[in-house]
Scaffold this motif. Structure first.
Motif, PDB file in Angstrom:
ATOM      1  N   THR A 366       0.836  -1.207   0.000  1.00 46.54           N
ATOM      2  CA  THR A 366       0.000   0.000   0.000  1.00 46.54           C
ATOM      3  C   THR A 366       0.866   1.251   0.000  1.00 46.54           C
ATOM      4  O   THR A 366       0.570   2.239  -0.696  1.00 46.54           O
ATOM      5  CB  THR A 366      -0.918  -0.007   1.223  1.00 46.54           C
ATOM      6  N   LYS A 367       1.962   1.227   0.749  1.00 50.44           N
ATOM      7  CA  LYS A 367       2.864   2.369   0.782  1.00 50.44           C
ATOM      8  C   LYS A 367       3.530   2.581  -0.581  1.00 50.44           C
ATOM      9  O   LYS A 367       3.665   3.717  -1.062  1.00 50.44           O
ATOM     10  CB  LYS A 367       3.926   2.141   1.863  1.00 50.44           C
ATOM     11  N   VAL A 368       3.930   1.477  -1.230  1.00 42.69           N
ATOM     12  CA  VAL A 368       4.528   1.583  -2.564  1.00 42.69           C
ATOM     13  C   VAL A 368       3.519   2.140  -3.558  1.00 42.69           C
ATOM     14  O   VAL A 368       3.842   2.999  -4.394  1.00 42.69           O
ATOM     15  CB  VAL A 368       5.056   0.210  -3.021  1.00 42.69           C
ATOM     16  N   ALA A 369       2.302   1.669  -3.493  1.00 41.84           N
ATOM     17  CA  ALA A 369       1.271   2.167  -4.409  1.00 41.84           C
ATOM     18  C   ALA A 369       1.035   3.660  -4.214  1.00 41.84           C
ATOM     19  O   ALA A 369       0.862   4.405  -5.189  1.00 41.84           O
ATOM     20  CB  ALA A 369      -0.030   1.394  -4.188  1.00 41.84           C
ATOM     21  N   GLY A 370       1.029   4.114  -2.965  1.00 39.72           N
ATOM     22  CA  GLY A 370       0.863   5.542  -2.721  1.00 39.72           C
ATOM     23  C   GLY A 370       1.982   6.367  -3.330  1.00 39.72           C
ATOM     24  O   GLY A 370       1.753   7.447  -3.895  1.00 39.72           O
ATOM     25  N   LEU A 371       3.227   5.882  -3.220  1.00 47.11           N
ATOM     26  CA  LEU A 371       4.346   6.603  -3.823  1.00 47.11           C
ATOM     27  C   LEU A 371       4.225   6.654  -5.341  1.00 47.11           C
ATOM     28  O   LEU A 371       4.422   7.719  -5.949  1.00 47.11           O
ATOM     29  CB  LEU A 371       5.660   5.921  -3.419  1.00 47.11           C
ATOM     30  N   LEU A 372       3.900   5.530  -5.959  1.00 44.76           N
ATOM     31  CA  LEU A 372       3.804   5.505  -7.419  1.00 44.76           C
ATOM     32  C   LEU A 372       2.647   6.362  -7.914  1.00 44.76           C
ATOM     33  O   LEU A 372       2.754   7.029  -8.958  1.00 44.76           O
ATOM     34  CB  LEU A 372       3.647   4.063  -7.900  1.00 44.76           C
ATOM     35  N   ARG A 373       1.543   6.381  -7.192  1.00 45.93           N
ATOM     36  CA  ARG A 373       0.428   7.238  -7.600  1.00 45.93           C
ATOM     37  C   ARG A 373       0.807   8.708  -7.504  1.00 45.93           C
ATOM     38  O   ARG A 373       0.420   9.514  -8.361  1.00 45.93           O
ATOM     39  CB  ARG A 373      -0.789   6.959  -6.714  1.00 45.93           C
ATOM     40  N   ALA A 374       1.565   9.061  -6.465  1.00 46.33           N
ATOM     41  CA  ALA A 374       2.006  10.451  -6.328  1.00 46.33           C
ATOM     42  C   ALA A 374       2.907  10.864  -7.478  1.00 46.33           C
ATOM     43  O   ALA A 374       3.011  12.058  -7.786  1.00 46.33           O
ATOM     44  CB  ALA A 374       2.722  10.650  -4.989  1.00 46.33           C
ATOM     45  N   GLU A 375       3.563   9.892  -8.107  1.00 43.14           N
ATOM     46  CA  GLU A 375       4.430  10.177  -9.257  1.00 43.14           C
ATOM     47  C   GLU A 375       3.723   9.911 -10.582  1.00 43.14           C
ATOM     48  O   GLU A 375       4.384   9.725 -11.612  1.00 43.14           O
ATOM     49  CB  GLU A 375       5.701   9.333  -9.158  1.00 43.14           C
ATOM     50  N   ASP A 376       2.391   9.860 -10.551  1.00 47.41           N
ATOM     51  CA  ASP A 376       1.553   9.726 -11.750  1.00 47.41           C
ATOM     52  C   ASP A 376       1.709   8.379 -12.445  1.00 47.41           C
ATOM     53  O   ASP A 376       1.558   8.281 -13.675  1.00 47.41           O
ATOM     54  CB  ASP A 376       1.850  10.863 -12.744  1.00 47.41           C
ATOM     55  N   HIS A 377       2.003   7.325 -11.695  1.00 48.79           N
ATOM     56  CA  HIS A 377       1.988   5.976 -12.258  1.00 48.79           C
ATOM     57  C   HIS A 377       0.624   5.350 -11.994  1.00 48.79           C
ATOM     58  O   HIS A 377       0.120   5.400 -10.860  1.00 48.79           O
ATOM     59  CB  HIS A 377       3.090   5.109 -11.638  1.00 48.79           C
ATOM     60  N   PRO A 378       0.007   4.737 -12.988  1.00 50.25           N
ATOM     61  CA  PRO A 378      -1.342   4.148 -12.791  1.00 50.25           C
ATOM     62  C   PRO A 378      -1.271   2.871 -11.959  1.00 50.25           C
ATOM     63  O   PRO A 378      -0.830   1.817 -12.429  1.00 50.25           O
ATOM     64  CB  PRO A 378      -1.814   3.868 -14.227  1.00 50.25           C
ATOM     65  N   VAL A 379      -1.674   2.948 -10.698  1.00 47.33           N
ATOM     66  CA  VAL A 379      -1.670   1.798  -9.787  1.00 47.33           C
ATOM     67  C   VAL A 379      -3.045   1.731  -9.122  1.00 47.33           C
ATOM     68  O   VAL A 379      -3.499   2.712  -8.534  1.00 47.33           O
ATOM     69  CB  VAL A 379      -0.557   1.927  -8.720  1.00 47.33           C
ATOM     70  N   SER A 380      -3.688   0.582  -9.204  1.00 44.25           N
ATOM     71  CA  SER A 380      -5.023   0.409  -8.639  1.00 44.25           C
ATOM     72  C   SER A 380      -4.961  -0.526  -7.439  1.00 44.25           C
ATOM     73  O   SER A 380      -3.923  -1.126  -7.134  1.00 44.25           O
ATOM     74  CB  SER A 380      -5.965  -0.166  -9.700  1.00 44.25           C
TER      75      SER A 380
END
Length: 897
Positions: A366-380
């Motif tokens: 969940t923490k990794v997904a939050g970081l990638l979303r903040a960098e505009d990577h599409p993670v669901s």
């Protein structure tokens, strides 16, 4: 808990359970005092197998000591129920599994006192660990009073077993003490048996240097020591809290029997001090004492030795007067890849394992997904679910109890990053390692300079951060000006918190860009700079004065003068100016003068933007410029290729400097006809000939080259009054360039460069430039010298490619010369020509190729001839003015009526 070095960090082969690296050679005092006696040397180097028979039998111990050792079971680490003697908790520094185990063991045993591996003098600072303002990671910093650069760190993270033990004891009112060798000995050590340093696996007098964890992993069938440690310690389930410590102590005992000190001879001295402190604690608190130390040291603490033998090992150790304090630390500095051998590769991951109450893998994804979303990577959410499943499946296939860092990384790469290592690199940098910066309370001891710096940081709202960030400053604003002065003063003191970065293009200095990043070593640099004063301004002033008196090179003094102006050190300027005048009067080397002038010119032109007076520099700058004008042509004659290349750089710098020094550039008549000058100038300073154009009307200038508004700079802000320079400097410099351009004894690269500078300033007509080029490229000129002239004229960052595109007469001359170079000489000049033309932009090179492929026109060369594709016969002012509204729209400026 061996100290961390403050400089020249390196990954040495060492015992990871120890988790620390020795003080480097520069941080230690040279050998002091007489050599130790033979018995002392023997005591410092002996292992258990090398002790004498009386020592092994305990013959020298008194009866009470022997009885106490027997009652303690040799300081045994038995279970919580049947334990006899102190509770010895052997850990791996910065291990979350060890930290959890320490907390559970302390809760179960409830000791009356806790001993923690660390410098003994730090007992006075341990209470600060309970301060609400203390937030790990932090480190104990010890430095020598007489040499602050000789320092060492003892870092602790939230998941460090030592930190957990300290906080547990403070929260329950249990006495907690450090029991390692004092920092006074650590920083002053110079005995050959003390150093653990060495580039080879062999340590002089100490045998092989081993990695205990790697040895145990190899015995367990693992190739990766980190993987073994995770499986048996970090990912283990709940159970008897002391059982893992007993097993690890038994394993380390077997290793110590086989390898002795394992290539770390100074551990013998440290362990002797630990045993003495442990005896003192048992005398005060009985056997209800818990010891938290590196697992490698546990067998040494259970060794039966005498007080006399331990004291003999410590006898004669050098001492240094030291001071200790707490300082912030970072996760990045805990990572092994940064050069600090802390025994962990992933402090961010370990911190997560320690802090996660349950479901560590799900929380991590969940923490990794939050970081990638903040960098505009599409993670669901579906990505997170599948990544957790994949990590658990990989762990099962690999026979691991739970997914470790390898399994989670593989799952993140495959699912969340879709197989790409680019976003995975971001995850590793931000989460696996991390940029967490700790905090220490204001009550922590600090040198006066550090306190003043902290106060200035708070006032100017410049918070230290572990992650690098870019800071833009507008020096016309008071706060930004103060920030700039603070950063420049720190750089002068050798505290490199901020480094200047490339900012906006242009010669103005109304804006600055800095890259800021706070690292723990800066605390040592501040302590070193503390010898100069108690405030940042006072210390920088004192150091500037000292540097001015010690400088021998003229360029060093001029650079120092510029630093003083940038830092706003008005009190240091008189001393610097006296040194500058003395060096300038004695230095006769034109190259040195040319190297020194640019710094003075920048200071004179823009120093007043910072509110610093610059009038005292005027006379020195004028004198240097005059002497350069007189001595530069003879100094350029007869130079070889390498010397000519260096002089060409200085020529460019001096040209820029004189342009900054003189408000009305080249506004006075040029020098009369000089030997070798291609054409005699007229009364206005313009060369004779019908092709002489009017001087270029640059930004803020009229057609005659005069400044359009008094005291206006290129940025539009006031640049101050006219500079106190000798009249006619621009004209004299123009004459110098003419002499360089027309004198055959000057190397081709310098002649071409001088001609180009004159052309750019409007002091050389286009037909005259073509005449100079035709002479330089005549058949009688050696091909190498002709190629050097071309490189000087159109090479480098001078925009020479565009010049050839817009003036086909010059391009035709170059083309005609190049096609006429003999075959045997073409190979020699090709590297220089390739270097010249390869520096052009791709579009410029493409256009030049099209023009050359088209061939000469039948109507003759010339940029103003009719029929040139893409160009009108003459400039069209109406078409040029049509672009102004669009430029105003882009720049956000108002259109003048």
């Amino acid at each position: 808990m061996t100290p961390t070095p403050t400089a020249t960090e390196r990954d040495a082969s060492r015992a990871p359970d120890d988790g620390w690296v020795p003080v480097p050679e520069r941080d230690r005092v040279p050998d002091v005092g007489p050599e130790r006696t033979e018995p002392e040397r023997a005591g410092g180097e002996r292992t258990g197998a090398e002790r004498t028979e009386p020592e092994r039998a305990g013959a020298e111990r008194t009866e009470p000591e022997r009885a106490g050792a027997e009652r303690a079971g040799g300081f045994g680490a038995g279970g919580a129920g049947g334990r006899v003697g102190p509770l010895l908790l052997g850990v791996r520094h910065h291990g979350p599994g060890s930290a959890r185990g320490v907390r559970a063991a302390l809760e179960a045993a409830r000791p009356a006192a806790v001993l923690v591996e660390g410098p003994a003098e730090a007992d006075a600072l341990v209470a600060l660990a309970a301060d609400p303002g203390m937030r790990p990671p932090v480190a104990l910093l010890a430095h020598a009073v007489d040499d602050p650069g000789r320092a060492a760190f003892w870092p602790m993270a939230e998941f460090s077993p030592e930190w957990v033990a300290i906080r547990w004891a403070l929260e329950r009112g249990v006495p907690v003490r450090f029991f390692d060798l004092p920092a006074a000995h650590t920083l002053a050590a110079a005995d050959p048996t003390w150093s653990d340093e060495g580039d080879e696996d062999e340590v002089s007098g100490g045998g092989l240097r081993i990695d205990p964890v790697a040895e145990l992993a190899r015995a367990g069938g693992y190739e990766d020591a980190e993987r073994w440690w995770e499986d048996v310690v970090e990912l283990r389930g709940a159970g008897d809290p002391t059982a893992p410590f007993e097993a690890l102590a038994e394993a380390m005992g077997a290793l110590r029997e086989t390898y002795g000190h394992g290539g770390h001879p100074r551990d013998l001295v440290r362990e002797a001090h630990m045993r003495l402190r442990l005896r003192a604690a048992r005398k005060e608190f009985g056997d209800s004492v818990a010891v938290v130390c590196g697992a490698w040291h546990v067998p040494a603490l259970t060794r039966r030795t005498t007080v006399a033998a331990d004291k003999a090992l410590l006898k004669g150790l050098p001492r240094a007067k030291t001071e200790l304090t707490w300082v912030p630390w970072t996760h990045r500095r805990l990572a092994r890849r940064s050069g600090y051998g802390a025994g962990i590769d992933a402090p961010g991951w370990y911190g997560h394992l320690f802090a996660a109450p349950d479901r560590p893998v799900e929380r991590w994804m969940t923490k990794v997904a939050g970081l990638l979303r903040a960098e505009d990577h599409p993670v669901s959410s579906a990505h997170v679910i599948e990544a957790v499943r994949l990590a658990e499946t990989l762990a099962a296939l690999r026979g691991r109890p739970l997914p470790g860092l390898d399994e989670t990384t593989d799952a993140v790469r495959a699912v969340l990053c879709e197989g790409s290592d680019v976003p995975l690199g971001l995850v590793r940098d931000r989460l696996v390692v991390g940029d967490v910066l700790g905090e220490v309370p204001a009550a922590a001891p600090a040198v006066p300079l550090q306190r003043d710096l902290t106060r200035r940081q708070r006032t100017l709202r410049l918070k230290p951060e572990a992650q690098e960030r870019e800071l833009g400053l507008d020096l016309r604003k008071e706060t930004d000006g103060e920030r700039s002065r603070l950063l420049h003063r720190l750089r002068l003191l050798g505290v490199h918190w901020g480094e200047p970065a490339a900012g906006r293009a242009g010669t103005g200095t109304f804006r600055e860009t800095w890259r800021l990043r706070w690292v723990p070593e800066l605390h040592v640099q501040v302590a070193e700079a503390g010898v100069w004063g108690t405030t940042v301004e006072g210390a920088a002033t004192a150091k500037a004065e000292s540097l001015a008196l010690a400088a021998t090179a003229l360029a060093d003094v001029t650079a120092l003068a510029e630093q003083c102006l940038l830092a706003g050190l008005t009190d240091a300027l008189p001393v610097v100016m006296r040194a500058l005048a003395d060096r300038a009067a004695l230095d006769t080397d034109v190259a040195h003068l040319a190297q020194a002038l640019p710094a003075l010119a920048r200071s004179l032109r823009y120093g007043d933007v910072r509110g610093t007076g610059t009038a005292a520099l005027g006379e020195v700058a004028a004198g240097l410029a005059e002497r350069i004008c007189v001595g530069l042509p003879p100094a350029c004659a007869g130079l070889d290729a390498d010397a000519a290349a260096q002089m060409r750089d200085r020529l460019d710098a001096v040209h820029t400097a004189i342009g900054l020094l003189h408000e009305d550039r080249f506004d006075t008549p040029a020098a009369p006809d000089m030997p070798g000058s291609p054409a005699a100038p007229d009364r206005s300073g313009s060369p004779a000939g019908p092709d002489r154009p009017e001087p270029h009307a640059g930004p803020g200038r009229s057609a005659d080259g005069a400044q359009a508004g008094p005291g206006r700079s290129d940025s539009g802000a006031d640049a101050g009054p006219a500079l106190p320079l000798a009249a006619g400097l621009g004209g004299r410099w123009s004459g110098v360039l003419r002499r360089l351009a027309g004198w055959d004894r000057i190397p081709g690269g310098l002649r071409g460069r001088a001609a180009r500078l004159l052309l750019d300033e409007g002091r050389l007509g286009e037909s005259e430039a073509a005449l100079l080029m035709s002479r330089a490229l005549s058949p009688g000129t050696p091909p190498a010298d002709a190629a050097a002239w071309i490189d000087g004229f159109v090479g480098g960052a001078s925009g020479g490619g565009l010049l050839l595109v817009h003036d086909e007469r010059l391009l035709d001359l170059v083309d005609a010369w190049l096609t006429g170079v003999p075959d045997e000489a073409f190979t020699d000049v090709l590297p220089l020509l390739r270097r010249t033309f390869s520096a052009y932009e791709p579009g410029v090179r493409r256009t030049l190729g099209e023009l050359v492929a088209r061939g000469p026109r039948s109507d003759g060369p010339g940029p103003s001839a009719p029929g040139v594709p893409g160009f009108a016969p003459a400039p069209d002012p109406a078409r040029a003015d049509a672009v102004l509204p669009l430029l105003h729209l882009i720049l956000g400026t108002e259109v003048t009526a």
